[in-house]
Design an enzyme around this catalytic site. Structure first.
Site, PDB file in Angstrom:
ATOM      1  N   GLY A  12      42.774 -55.451  55.744  1.00 56.39           N
ATOM      2  CA  GLY A  12      43.464 -56.200  56.784  1.00 56.39           C
ATOM      3  C   GLY A  12      43.694 -55.330  57.994  1.00 56.39           C
ATOM      4  O   GLY A  12      43.583 -54.106  57.927  1.00 56.39           O
ATOM      5  N   ARG A  51      39.271 -47.055  52.826  1.00 52.57           N
ATOM      6  CA  ARG A  51      40.576 -46.447  53.107  1.00 52.57           C
ATOM      7  C   ARG A  51      41.548 -47.458  53.723  1.00 52.57           C
ATOM      8  O   ARG A  51      42.340 -47.130  54.609  1.00 52.57           O
ATOM      9  CB  ARG A  51      40.409 -45.211  53.992  1.00 52.57           C
ATOM     10  N   GLY A  52      41.446 -48.691  53.230  1.00 41.95           N
ATOM     11  CA  GLY A  52      42.336 -49.753  53.679  1.00 41.95           C
ATOM     12  C   GLY A  52      41.806 -50.589  54.822  1.00 41.95           C
ATOM     13  O   GLY A  52      42.333 -51.662  55.105  1.00 41.95           O
ATOM     14  N   TYR A  64      45.216 -33.532  43.799  1.00 42.25           N
ATOM     15  CA  TYR A  64      46.117 -34.614  44.186  1.00 42.25           C
ATOM     16  C   TYR A  64      47.575 -34.242  43.935  1.00 42.25           C
ATOM     17  O   TYR A  64      48.027 -34.140  42.797  1.00 42.25           O
ATOM     18  CB  TYR A  64      45.782 -35.903  43.432  1.00 42.25           C
TER      19      TYR A  64
END
Length: 335
Positions: A215, A210-211, A55
């Site tokens: 929404g 992953r989101g 990361y």
């Protein structure tokens, strides 16, 4: 915050994945924002922090060490080796490399200990199985690190049940970490049951897809460095098809009285006591929303409706592209 077992460690049922602060979803947040997020997590009762050498090519480990090492006794620290940045051309530019050779694993651990400002890493994962190296050899190196007191427990990431069992025969595997959410059900093929049988914790990354489950989004506006640009499920045509699942999903969240992200994480918590979600985020506000999932109770009827709405049959597109799929060892559903 309720606790669950991560190997021998009792940790908060919901942990924090520390990738997003510097890697994968576009430009990294500022160091001040990263500090704010890490401290907010600790103050909110999170006791499971998960990072990796990959990361930000060491940046995430560095930030965790800089801002949390003074409180090292308050949390369980997990990191990963076997996939990191390497200067392969000598021009100073790092590229992602999978390398599970014992000597590389041990060198990566030494560098990680310095970045994390700690004497020992509680749980150290093989980030990817290097298929050029027998899993027994890579796990043997991790076992050496346990005996040397550099790490306390061994984990594997993105592996099959078969590989888990081979590794477990060399050294007890405390945890397996794999993507798992309503829209990624691969662990249900075999590895979830294998973990339960072996007493291995299952750590679920990307619990909010992953989101996707937070929404509706405009995939055309993803940052140029956003890894979702290469993921088939987020191509414009596939995303348009998948987005049709969201109104029904949002309606269930409204019915339950929680946010969409809380519903996704609560679903995982209800799937088994040995499952530990580690949502990643860039802001303290999103973190606190995610942690609220621990207080969400889901009935059997709601669980069944969620299972029927979003699953491997209703989601369009593979979770990884061809290269990504070639690098993991997880079971996959027939296409």
């Amino acid at each position: 915050m309720q606790n669950r077992q991560l190997g021998t460690f009792p940790v908060s049922a919901i942990g924090l994945g520390c990738m997003n602060i510097c890697h994968a979803y576009g430009a990294p947040v500022s160091e001040a924002e990263a500090e704010r997020l890490l401290r907010a997590a600790l103050d909110a009762g999170v006791t499971h922090f998960d990072t990796a050498a990959l990361y930000g090519f060491g940046v995430s480990e560095t930030l965790v060490g800089k801002y949390l090492s003074a409180d090292r006794s308050r949390f369980t620290l997990a990191s990963k080796c076997g996939m990191q940045g390497v200067d392969v051309t000598g021009d100073g530019k790092l590229v992602r490399v999978i390398d599970g050779r014992p000597e590389t694993i041990k060198a990566t651990c030494e560098a990680a200990l310095k970045r994390l400002k700690t004497d020992v890493i509680d749980l150290y994962y093989l980030h990817r199985w290097d298929k050029q190296v027998p899993i027994e050899d890579s796990v043997g190196a991790l076992s050496d690190l346990v005996r040397a007191g550099k790490i306390q427990a061994v984990g594997l990431s993105e592996v099959s049940a078969t590989t888990l069992r081979k590794a477990h025969a060399v050294h007890p595997i405390a945890a397996v970490q794999t993507e798992y959410s309503l829209w990624t059900r691969n662990p249900e093929i075999a590895v979830l049951d294998a973990c339960k049988a072996l007493g291995t914790a299952f750590v679920a990354f990307s619990p909010v897809a992953r989101g996707f489950l937070c929404g509706e989004m405009d995939v055309s506006r993803f940052d140029a460095k956003d890894i979702r640009r290469s993921m088939p499920r987020f191509s414009p045509e596939n995303y348009a098809a998948n987005a049709k699942l969201l109104p029904g999903y949002f309606a269930i969240a409204h019915e339950v009285g929680c946010t969409p992200s809380q519903l996704a994480i609560a679903w995982l918590l209800h799937r088994g006591d040995h499952i530990l979600p580690i949502p990643g985020t860039r802001t303290a506000a999103h973190l606190l929303d995610d942690l609220g999932a621990a207080d969400v109770a889901l009935s059997a009827d709601v669980m069944a409706r969620l299972d029927a709405l979003i699953n491997q049959h209703t989601v369009v597109g593979s979770r990884y592209n061809a290269q990504g799929n070639s690098e993991v060892d997880t079971e996959a559903f027939a296409v």
